[in-house]
Design a protein around this motif. Structure first.
Motif, PDB file in Angstrom:
ATOM      1  N   UNK A 101      28.148  21.387  42.938  1.00  0.00           N
ATOM      2  CA  UNK A 101      26.852  21.726  43.276  1.00  0.00           C
ATOM      3  C   UNK A 101      26.341  22.759  42.136  1.00  0.00           C
ATOM      4  N   UNK A 102      25.437  22.254  41.467  1.00  0.00           N
ATOM      5  CA  UNK A 102      25.072  23.202  40.547  1.00  0.00           C
ATOM      6  C   UNK A 102      24.230  24.453  40.997  1.00  0.00           C
ATOM      7  N   UNK A 103      24.366  25.641  40.563  1.00  0.00           N
ATOM      8  CA  UNK A 103      23.645  26.614  41.098  1.00  0.00           C
ATOM      9  C   UNK A 103      22.788  27.504  39.999  1.00  0.00           C
ATOM     10  N   UNK A 104      21.943  28.108  40.304  1.00  0.00           N
ATOM     11  CA  UNK A 104      21.081  29.316  39.483  1.00  0.00           C
ATOM     12  C   UNK A 104      21.653  30.675  39.885  1.00  0.00           C
ATOM     13  N   UNK A 105      21.843  31.328  38.772  1.00  0.00           N
ATOM     14  CA  UNK A 105      22.031  32.959  38.922  1.00  0.00           C
ATOM     15  C   UNK A 105      20.753  33.512  38.632  1.00  0.00           C
ATOM     16  N   UNK A 106      20.955  34.842  38.947  1.00  0.00           N
ATOM     17  CA  UNK A 106      19.724  35.651  38.607  1.00  0.00           C
ATOM     18  C   UNK A 106      19.988  36.719  37.448  1.00  0.00           C
ATOM     19  N   UNK A 107      19.028  36.534  36.349  1.00  0.00           N
ATOM     20  CA  UNK A 107      18.981  37.687  35.406  1.00  0.00           C
ATOM     21  C   UNK A 107      17.748  38.309  35.519  1.00  0.00           C
ATOM     22  N   UNK A 108      18.165  39.735  35.461  1.00  0.00           N
ATOM     23  CA  UNK A 108      16.919  40.755  35.744  1.00  0.00           C
ATOM     24  C   UNK A 108      17.105  41.817  34.762  1.00  0.00           C
ATOM     25  N   UNK A 109      15.986  42.274  34.195  1.00  0.00           N
ATOM     26  CA  UNK A 109      16.048  43.576  33.418  1.00  0.00           C
ATOM     27  C   UNK A 109      14.716  44.350  33.493  1.00  0.00           C
ATOM     28  N   UNK A 110      14.952  45.619  33.048  1.00  0.00           N
ATOM     29  CA  UNK A 110      13.652  46.230  33.096  1.00  0.00           C
ATOM     30  C   UNK A 110      12.595  45.888  32.103  1.00  0.00           C
ATOM     31  N   UNK A 111      13.084  45.360  31.023  1.00  0.00           N
ATOM     32  CA  UNK A 111      12.394  44.658  29.864  1.00  0.00           C
ATOM     33  C   UNK A 111      13.025  43.651  29.177  1.00  0.00           C
ATOM     34  N   UNK A 112      12.292  42.795  28.251  1.00  0.00           N
ATOM     35  CA  UNK A 112      12.581  41.678  28.015  1.00  0.00           C
ATOM     36  C   UNK A 112      14.133  41.557  27.303  1.00  0.00           C
ATOM     37  N   UNK A 113      14.473  42.915  26.547  1.00  0.00           N
ATOM     38  CA  UNK A 113      15.629  42.874  25.902  1.00  0.00           C
ATOM     39  C   UNK A 113      16.759  43.027  26.812  1.00  0.00           C
ATOM     40  N   UNK A 114      16.613  44.042  27.916  1.00  0.00           N
ATOM     41  CA  UNK A 114      17.720  44.192  28.835  1.00  0.00           C
ATOM     42  C   UNK A 114      17.963  42.676  29.704  1.00  0.00           C
ATOM     43  N   UNK A 115      16.601  42.183  30.006  1.00  0.00           N
ATOM     44  CA  UNK A 115      16.793  40.784  30.692  1.00  0.00           C
ATOM     45  C   UNK A 115      17.765  39.872  29.779  1.00  0.00           C
ATOM     46  N   UNK A 116      17.312  39.779  28.498  1.00  0.00           N
ATOM     47  CA  UNK A 116      18.165  38.836  27.766  1.00  0.00           C
ATOM     48  C   UNK A 116      19.632  39.003  27.891  1.00  0.00           C
ATOM     49  N   UNK A 117      20.048  40.355  27.861  1.00  0.00           N
ATOM     50  CA  UNK A 117      21.408  40.795  28.097  1.00  0.00           C
ATOM     51  C   UNK A 117      21.959  40.068  29.126  1.00  0.00           C
ATOM     52  N   UNK A 118      21.243  40.105  30.303  1.00  0.00           N
ATOM     53  CA  UNK A 118      21.561  39.786  31.434  1.00  0.00           C
ATOM     54  C   UNK A 118      21.760  38.069  31.610  1.00  0.00           C
ATOM     55  N   UNK A 119      20.849  37.463  30.855  1.00  0.00           N
ATOM     56  CA  UNK A 119      20.985  35.962  30.847  1.00  0.00           C
ATOM     57  C   UNK A 119      22.367  35.534  30.138  1.00  0.00           C
ATOM     58  N   UNK A 120      22.618  36.337  28.823  1.00  0.00           N
ATOM     59  CA  UNK A 120      23.821  36.346  28.040  1.00  0.00           C
ATOM     60  C   UNK A 120      24.889  36.450  28.878  1.00  0.00           C
ATOM     61  N   UNK A 121      24.825  37.361  30.028  1.00  0.00           N
ATOM     62  CA  UNK A 121      26.114  37.526  30.707  1.00  0.00           C
ATOM     63  C   UNK A 121      26.377  36.452  31.731  1.00  0.00           C
ATOM     64  N   UNK A 122      25.408  35.764  32.199  1.00  0.00           N
ATOM     65  CA  UNK A 122      25.317  34.495  33.144  1.00  0.00           C
ATOM     66  C   UNK A 122      25.965  33.388  32.275  1.00  0.00           C
ATOM     67  N   UNK A 123      25.463  33.206  31.300  1.00  0.00           N
ATOM     68  CA  UNK A 123      26.008  32.173  30.125  1.00  0.00           C
ATOM     69  C   UNK A 123      27.348  32.283  29.889  1.00  0.00           C
TER      70      UNK A 123
END
Ligand SMILES: O=C(O)C(=O)C[C@H](O)[C@H](O)CO
Ligand SMILES: [Mg+2]
Length: 403
Positions: free
Chosen positions: A117-139
């Motif tokens: 079952x494919x899931x989606x996780x949550x990436x969150x950050x106070x600004x775009x840069x920190x959010x991109x880091x969270x997306x990278x962690x999920x990837x």
């Protein structure tokens, strides 16, 4: 066979959860999730005072009849409190039936339609840069789909974004509702920049999602849907409050961005016009808040006729019991889309031992009889209920708005 006794268990291993346990005279038991974030004790009162006394002595195998007894038989229909209580009973009864059959729940529903079952996780950050880091962690952790929420310049606190980068996000964070301030214009200017940055850094393959959390009007949502079309979102979620179902018709006329809605729905009737008019692409109503497996199965079947797929709500405020049952449902349902996944804390996982597992961006269903989730009642007692409320939102001039 008879229901011998049933009781509610309230525990707060980091956040509040309500569990219903139903025990038969032959010793088999089942559990269901009845957690309604910020209104937990209202469901407990409904179950303890009105539902449990009427269950004792009934045949637990008559799931359909008990569902209608609690729904039609109550005269006062629908609403999140009632439907969460009915859902908990329904989930516990399916758990019992599957245990009696010696089968994992998905087998009783009709067997596997998919291996995982494919899931989606949550990436969150106070600004775009920190959010991109969270997306990278999920990837890096294997996710194939990520919900992306970032702080908006000029708005102090925003839905979906943790107070501190790297901390998990929990919206019910105060005894009484915290007050947030909202600006539609600042938000609408910012979101397309966020998704442009995501696509630039991660390319085209990653599935990306976004939750508006009910804050826009239909024409504003239409503008946002058009603005993010170049970034090919998997979905845009809850872009308007859905009491006005026709509003989705307006949004649909303007954008091809797929639309998801329904985490606050508690009945098929909340979604009927949305589905029959093909105004949405994904239905998010999940087992705990929409009357359990018996009712959500009907909703999913209706949705399937109109190319609408499931995308069940899966925040931390639904317990592992709901998640376990949902994964069985997802494994079976023909028109599956995606499953939301916000990992529970280690303490919550200890209180609710389960056999589902996360692997390479997917959930793998367990093979134990039932829905595969249990509760450690002794451990649960160590975490007493603590009132927690969801925030409210106001516009910059003080007008109360949708949170
Ligand atoms: O998970 C989501 O998409 C949500 O919107 C989470 C909700 O805010 C949360 O479940 C409210 O209790
Ligand atoms: Mg949401």
């Amino acid at each position: 066979m008879k229901i011998e006794h049933a009781y509610t268990i309230v525990t707060s291993p980091g956040r509040n959860f309500v569990t219903l346990k139903i025990v038969t005279d032959e010793g088999t038991y089942g559990i269901g999730d009845a957690t309604l974030n910020g209104r937990e004790m209202a469901v407990v009162a409904y179950l303890d005072e009105h539902v449990i006394p009427a269950l004792i002595g009934r045949d637990p195998q008559r799931i359909e009849d008990i569902w209608h007894y609690l729904y039609r038989g109550a005269y006062w229909r629908r609403g999140p409190v009632t439907m969460s209580a009915i859902a908990a009973v329904d989930m516990a009864l399916w758990d019992i039936k599957a245990k009696l059959a010696g089968m994992p729940l998905y087998q009783l529903l009709g067997g596997k339609s998919r291996e995982r079952v494919m899931v989606y996780g949550h990436a969150t950050g106070r600004d775009i840069e920190s959010c991109l880091e969270e997306v990278a962690r999920h990837v890096d952790e294997g996710y194939k789909a990520v919900r992306v929420q970032a702080g908006v310049p000029g708005i102090a606190s925003i839905y979906g974004v943790a107070k501190k980068d790297g901390e998990p996000y929990e919206p019910a964070d105060a005894d009484l509702p915290a007050e947030h301030v909202w600006s539609t214009s600042k938000y609408l200017n910012h979101v397309p920049k966020l998704f442009a940055a995501v696509r630039e850094r991660f390319g085209d393959d990653l599935h990306v999602l976004h939750d508006v959390h009910h804050r826009l009007t239909p024409i504003e949502a239409a503008r946002l849907g058009k603005a993010v079309e170049p970034y090919n979102l998997f979905w845009l979620e809850d872009c308007v409050p859905a009491e006005n179902q026709e509003g989705f018709g307006l949004i649909r006329q303007h954008t091809t961005t797929p639309l998801a809605v329904g985490e606050v729905f508690n009945s098929l009737f909340d979604a009927k016009a949305l589905i029959e008019n093909q105004w949405i692409d994904y239905i998010r109503a999940t087992l705990t808040h929409a009357g359990g497996i018996t009712h959500v199965r009907r909703l999913a079947d209706l949705a399937g006729l109109y190319h609408v797929r499931t995308g069940f709500h899966g925040p931390t405020d639904l317990s592992p019991v709901c998640m376990g049952a949902a994964i069985h449902f997802d494994t079976w349902v023909p028109n599956f889309g995606i499953q939301e996944y916000m990992p529970h804390t280690a303490t919550t996982d200890e209180v609710f031992p389960h056999d589902y597992r996360f692997e390479d961006g997917h959930f793998i269903v367990g093979e134990n009889p039932g829905h595969g989730v249990d509760i450690d009642e002794e451990l649960a007692k160590q975490y007493p209920y603590k009132r927690a409320s969801l925030p409210v939102n106001r516009l910059e001039d003080g007008t109360l708005w949708h949170w």
